[in-house]
Enzyme design. Sequence first.
Site, PDB file in Angstrom:
ATOM      1  N   GLU A 151      27.724  -5.248  25.658  1.00 42.50           N
ATOM      2  CA  GLU A 151      27.984  -6.185  26.776  1.00 42.50           C
ATOM      3  C   GLU A 151      26.649  -6.648  27.318  1.00 42.50           C
ATOM      4  OE1 GLU A 151      31.047  -4.921  29.544  1.00 42.50           O
ATOM      5  OE2 GLU A 151      32.513  -4.511  27.792  1.00 42.50           O
ATOM      6  N   ARG A 159      37.812   0.641  27.203  1.00 41.40           N
ATOM      7  CA  ARG A 159      36.390   0.338  26.826  1.00 41.40           C
ATOM      8  C   ARG A 159      36.072  -0.093  25.310  1.00 41.40           C
ATOM      9  NH1 ARG A 159      35.871   0.524  31.378  1.00 41.40           N
ATOM     10  NH2 ARG A 159      34.679   2.117  32.955  1.00 41.40           N
ATOM     11  N   HIS A 165      34.688  -8.875  30.186  1.00 41.53           N
ATOM     12  CA  HIS A 165      34.966  -7.714  31.155  1.00 41.53           C
ATOM     13  C   HIS A 165      35.351  -8.342  32.630  1.00 41.53           C
ATOM     14  CE1 HIS A 165      33.883  -3.480  31.337  1.00 41.53           C
ATOM     15  NE2 HIS A 165      34.838  -3.436  31.936  1.00 41.53           N
TER      16      HIS A 165
END
Length: 308
Positions: A242, A213, A261
Amino acid sequence: METIESMAEVRYTGEKGLAEALRGADALFVYDFLSTAVPGAWHAADKLRWLHIASAGVDPVMFPALRESDVTLTNSRGVFDASIAEYVLGVIIAFAKDLPRSLELQREGRWQHRESERVAGRHALVVGTGPIGRAIARMLRAAGMVVSGMGRRAREDDPDFGAVHASAELVRHLPAFDYVVAVAPLTEQTKGMFDAAAFATMKQSARFVNVGRGELVVTADLVTAMREGRIAGAALDVFETEPLPPDDPLWTMPNVLVSPHMSGDFAGWRNALVEVFADNFERWHTGRPLRNVVDKQLGYVPSGHLGA
C-alpha cells in the site's frame, strides 16, 4: 488530547524523533497506525509500560521485543465495526446489482437492460469472528443473507454467525458460499490463507471481499484466479503493498473493486480514535482495567475481554 495534557507531559513526534521522545516515557500512543517505526526506536523505551495503537490490527507493532516485554498493548477495536460492515454490504449489493457496469454504461450513454441477482438467500462466510466480523454478520443477516463464521475453533449456535467453522478447514467449507469476507487478524496462522488452493475450491460464481489485511491473501494467486475465471469478482480494501502500485493488474481487472484502505473511515474517525485512547489513558491514570488489551501471543484481543 487537552485532558491528557493536563494530567501528563505529552510529547508529539514523527518517526524520526520517536527514539528521542520514547526515552523516559511511560506510555506510547501510536496514532499513525501504518507506521513501522516502533521496532527501530524500541531500544529507547527504557520506562515504557503501555503501548496503544490507533487501529484494530496490531501487526505494525507486533515484533519479538514487544511480545517478550512486560509492556501492555491495547488497540482501538470497536471504532470501525459498523462502518466496515456497511462497506461489506455495499460491495455485495454492488456486485449483485451490477452497479459498476451500470456506471460504465451510463458514461457511454447506452441503455442496456440486464437482470440482476438477489442478495437475500445468498450464503456468506465471514472469516474472522471478532467484533468487526460480528458487525458484518449482523448487517448481512439483516439483508436476508445466510451467514456463517470461521474462527480458531468450530462451534454451533453462535448468536451472530449460527455455525462457526474452524479456520483449519477453510478449503473444505469454501465451496458452499456465494460471498467470502476476509476480516481475520494477521497472524502466522492466517498469513496467506487465501491462496491458489483456496480460490480453486470456491464457486465460479463466488465473490471475495477483503477488509482484513492484505497479507491474508496471496495476491498473485488472486490475480490468476480472476484472470482464469475461477471466481466471479473481488472487492479489495487492503493490499500486501500500500498504496497499490499504479501498474498493478488489479486496477484494471474487470469485476474487481479497489478502494484505498478506507472501508472503516467515516467522517470523524480520527477524533474517535483519540477518544478511545483518552478513555484508556484515564483508566490507566486512575488504576482501572484497560479496554482492548491485546494478547501478544495471539495478536488480538481475546473474546470476552473488556471492549471498546
